[in-house]
Design an enzyme around this catalytic site. Structure first.
Site, PDB file in Angstrom:
ATOM      1  N   LYS A  10      -7.559  -9.023 -10.327  1.00  0.00           N
ATOM      2  CA  LYS A  10      -7.307 -10.326  -9.687  1.00  0.00           C
ATOM      3  C   LYS A  10      -7.232 -10.176  -8.176  1.00  0.00           C
ATOM      4  O   LYS A  10      -6.929  -9.117  -7.643  1.00  0.00           O
ATOM      5  CB  LYS A  10      -6.011 -10.970 -10.197  1.00  0.00           C
ATOM      6  CG  LYS A  10      -4.719 -10.164  -9.960  1.00  0.00           C
ATOM      7  CD  LYS A  10      -4.082 -10.311  -8.577  1.00  0.00           C
ATOM      8  CE  LYS A  10      -2.815  -9.487  -8.419  1.00  0.00           C
ATOM      9  NZ  LYS A  10      -2.406  -9.281  -7.016  1.00  0.00           N
ATOM     10  N   PRO A  98      -9.134  -0.533  -8.359  1.00  0.00           N
ATOM     11  CA  PRO A  98      -8.406   0.408  -7.491  1.00  0.00           C
ATOM     12  C   PRO A  98      -6.949   0.577  -7.948  1.00  0.00           C
ATOM     13  O   PRO A  98      -6.308  -0.397  -8.342  1.00  0.00           O
ATOM     14  CB  PRO A  98      -8.467  -0.249  -6.108  1.00  0.00           C
ATOM     15  CG  PRO A  98      -9.585  -1.237  -6.172  1.00  0.00           C
ATOM     16  CD  PRO A  98      -9.745  -1.637  -7.602  1.00  0.00           C
ATOM     17  N   VAL A  99      -6.447   1.811  -7.896  1.00  0.00           N
ATOM     18  CA  VAL A  99      -5.082   2.109  -8.339  1.00  0.00           C
ATOM     19  C   VAL A  99      -4.102   1.787  -7.203  1.00  0.00           C
ATOM     20  O   VAL A  99      -4.350   2.163  -6.052  1.00  0.00           O
ATOM     21  CB  VAL A  99      -4.971   3.597  -8.753  1.00  0.00           C
ATOM     22  CG1 VAL A  99      -3.538   3.937  -9.161  1.00  0.00           C
ATOM     23  CG2 VAL A  99      -5.939   3.892  -9.901  1.00  0.00           C
ATOM     24  N   ALA A 100      -3.012   1.068  -7.544  1.00  0.00           N
ATOM     25  CA  ALA A 100      -2.018   0.639  -6.544  1.00  0.00           C
ATOM     26  C   ALA A 100      -2.707  -0.081  -5.384  1.00  0.00           C
ATOM     27  O   ALA A 100      -2.377   0.121  -4.214  1.00  0.00           O
ATOM     28  CB  ALA A 100      -1.179   1.816  -6.040  1.00  0.00           C
ATOM     29  N   MET A 103      -4.614  -5.329  -6.775  1.00  0.00           N
ATOM     30  CA  MET A 103      -5.522  -6.101  -7.634  1.00  0.00           C
ATOM     31  C   MET A 103      -5.030  -6.127  -9.082  1.00  0.00           C
ATOM     32  O   MET A 103      -5.770  -6.502  -9.998  1.00  0.00           O
ATOM     33  CB  MET A 103      -6.947  -5.531  -7.550  1.00  0.00           C
ATOM     34  CG  MET A 103      -7.525  -5.634  -6.142  1.00  0.00           C
ATOM     35  SD  MET A 103      -9.281  -5.278  -6.104  1.00  0.00           S
ATOM     36  CE  MET A 103      -9.970  -6.796  -6.806  1.00  0.00           C
ATOM     37  N   GLY A 106      -2.924  -1.952 -12.975  1.00  0.00           N
ATOM     38  CA  GLY A 106      -1.989  -1.486 -14.004  1.00  0.00           C
ATOM     39  C   GLY A 106      -1.631  -2.613 -14.950  1.00  0.00           C
ATOM     40  O   GLY A 106      -1.583  -2.431 -16.180  1.00  0.00           O
ATOM     41  N   ALA A 108      -3.475  -5.200 -15.594  1.00  0.00           N
ATOM     42  CA  ALA A 108      -4.680  -5.478 -16.388  1.00  0.00           C
ATOM     43  C   ALA A 108      -4.738  -4.544 -17.594  1.00  0.00           C
ATOM     44  O   ALA A 108      -5.029  -4.980 -18.719  1.00  0.00           O
ATOM     45  CB  ALA A 108      -5.932  -5.302 -15.520  1.00  0.00           C
ATOM     46  N   ASP A 140       2.490  -9.773 -13.277  1.00  0.00           N
ATOM     47  CA  ASP A 140       1.056 -10.072 -13.208  1.00  0.00           C
ATOM     48  C   ASP A 140       0.340  -9.897 -14.543  1.00  0.00           C
ATOM     49  O   ASP A 140      -0.860 -10.169 -14.639  1.00  0.00           O
ATOM     50  CB  ASP A 140       0.374  -9.144 -12.185  1.00  0.00           C
ATOM     51  CG  ASP A 140       0.749  -9.485 -10.745  1.00  0.00           C
ATOM     52  OD1 ASP A 140       1.358 -10.547 -10.516  1.00  0.00           O
ATOM     53  OD2 ASP A 140       0.423  -8.677  -9.855  1.00  0.00           O
TER      54      ASP A 140
HETATM   55  O1  C5P Z   1       7.075  -7.663 -12.224  1.00  0.00           O
HETATM   56  P1  C5P Z   1       6.660  -6.348 -11.683  1.00  0.00           P
HETATM   57  O2  C5P Z   1       7.315  -5.184 -12.386  1.00  0.00           O
HETATM   58  O3  C5P Z   1       5.181  -6.164 -11.593  1.00  0.00           O
HETATM   59  O4  C5P Z   1       7.187  -6.326 -10.178  1.00  0.00           O
HETATM   60  C1  C5P Z   1       7.214  -5.129  -9.431  1.00  0.00           C
HETATM   61  C2  C5P Z   1       8.130  -5.319  -8.234  1.00  0.00           C
HETATM   62  O5  C5P Z   1       7.522  -6.221  -7.295  1.00  0.00           O
HETATM   63  C3  C5P Z   1       9.490  -5.923  -8.529  1.00  0.00           C
HETATM   64  O6  C5P Z   1      10.424  -4.933  -8.897  1.00  0.00           O
HETATM   65  C4  C5P Z   1       9.858  -6.562  -7.183  1.00  0.00           C
HETATM   66  O7  C5P Z   1      10.299  -5.579  -6.270  1.00  0.00           O
HETATM   67  C5  C5P Z   1       8.495  -7.041  -6.681  1.00  0.00           C
HETATM   68  N1  C5P Z   1       8.245  -8.457  -7.028  1.00  0.00           N
HETATM   69  C6  C5P Z   1       8.950  -9.446  -6.378  1.00  0.00           C
HETATM   70  N2  C5P Z   1       8.717 -10.760  -6.687  1.00  0.00           N
HETATM   71  C7  C5P Z   1       7.794 -11.103  -7.608  1.00  0.00           C
HETATM   72  C8  C5P Z   1       7.044 -10.120  -8.272  1.00  0.00           C
HETATM   73  C9  C5P Z   1       7.286  -8.790  -7.964  1.00  0.00           C
HETATM   74  O8  C5P Z   1       9.797  -9.164  -5.524  1.00  0.00           O
HETATM   75  N3  C5P Z   1       7.571 -12.382  -7.878  1.00  0.00           N
END
Ligand code: C5P
Length: 309
Positions: A10, A98-100, A103, A106, A108, A140
């Protein structure tokens, strides 16, 4: 027996970031857009008691964690636990995202593993249940199940599909090395504190989808979409990785009509007026020395789906 699922990456055409919530997340107005750049995850039956095993191929395979923290492995275990069955499966990730890279690669793979294991184990889990499990895996992950274009609210997991009036042509410039999503959100908060606006929910208004951006998507109008692209995480990504400014400039100078950091970066996304222009921008970016590589692609495309055998 095995099942292969293709899943899209994405780009966020709008990423409006609200204040920091008590639970450590930020409320978002997140317009997700699925592109044809994608991974394939193959789930193969393995002997009882084997658990979840994982392999990965592709140019960035060395950077993918192959332990129990991988979102694909977690997805397989979560789906099995939901149905009260043993998670015995081998997952192979053919990685192009791409990793980290900002996009949701992970995420996906997590979505693809849900769909692949659901089919392999003949579970027929309803989409709503899969979306709930996906939200438990990460903010995501639900979008990677849906694909297309959708507005994500809450932390990004509450999705409403959006109408799109045509195909858009994109270029993605892949950086050397990734950026940590939590680190970029944290830098966004720090910059807001530093500028005096504050960073909490009390300080920052809840973001909303931009009507001009929604109209551009519905009209299939790349020039209008280019003008409306917006990413509140971009200043934070540029602060942590100042060299991205040169990448954005190189794509714009090569004829891109819009440019922004993809999600939390460091991948940079460029909108082109057509497929030919996208190829030209990708070629110029590869020559520019401002990125590791560049891919021309298009979207929107559907979410995680089983490939025909
Ligand atoms: O939900 P996910 O594990 O992918 O989020 C990774 C990190 O990204 C969260 O721990 C938070 O630090 C940050 N995040 C955020 N607000 C969001 C989504 C992610 O602060 N809406």
């Amino acid at each position: 027996m095995s099942v292969t699922v293709r899943v899209p990456a994405k780009v966020n055409v709008q990423l409006g970031v609200g204040g920091l919530r008590g639970d450590g997340y930020h409320d978002l107005a997140n317009v997700f857009f699925a592109v044809a750049l994608g991974d394939e995850v193959t789930a193969s039956a393995s002997a009882p008691g084997t658990g979840v095993t994982l392999t990965c191929s592709g140019p960035d395979a060395g950077q993918v964690p192959l332990d129990g923290t991988n979102l694909a492995a977690r997805a397989a275990r979560l789906l099995a636990a939901h149905h009260g069955i043993d998670a015995d499966v081998h997952l192979h990730i053919a990685k192009d995202i791409p990793v980290a890279g900002g996009m949701a690669g992970g995420s996906a793979d997590g979505a693809a593993a849900l769909v692949a294991c659901d089919a392999l184990w003949a579970l027929d889990t309803p989409l709503d249940t899969l979306l709930g499990l996906a939200a438990d895996l990460g903010s995501d992950v639900p979008f990677a199940l849906l694909g297309g274009v959708a507005l994500g609210r809450g932390r990004g997991e509450i999705l409403d599909p959006l109408p799109v009036g045509g195909t858009f042509h994109w270029v993605f410039a892949v950086a050397d090395g990734g950026l940590s999503t939590p680190a970029v959100f944290h830098e966004c908060d720090r910059l807001r504190e530093e500028s005096g606006t504050g960073s909490t929910e009390a300080d920052v208004p809840t973001p909303d989808a931009d009507p001009a951006l929604l109209a551009a998507l519905a009209d299939g109008d790349p020039v209008a979409l280019a003008a409306a692209l917006a990413n509140d995480l971009q200043p934070a990504a540029l602060s942590l990785r100042p060299a991205l400014a040169a990448t954005l400039r190189a794509g714009t100078e090569a004829g891109a009509i819009g440019a922004l950091v993809s999600g939390s970066g460091p991948t940079c996304a460029f909108l082109a007026k057509d497929a030919e222009a996208a190829e030209a921008v990708a070629g110029a970016l590869r020559e520019s020395g401002t990125c590791r590589t560049a891919h021309a692609t298009r979207g929107p495309v559907p979410g995680a789906a089983v490939l025909a055998h």
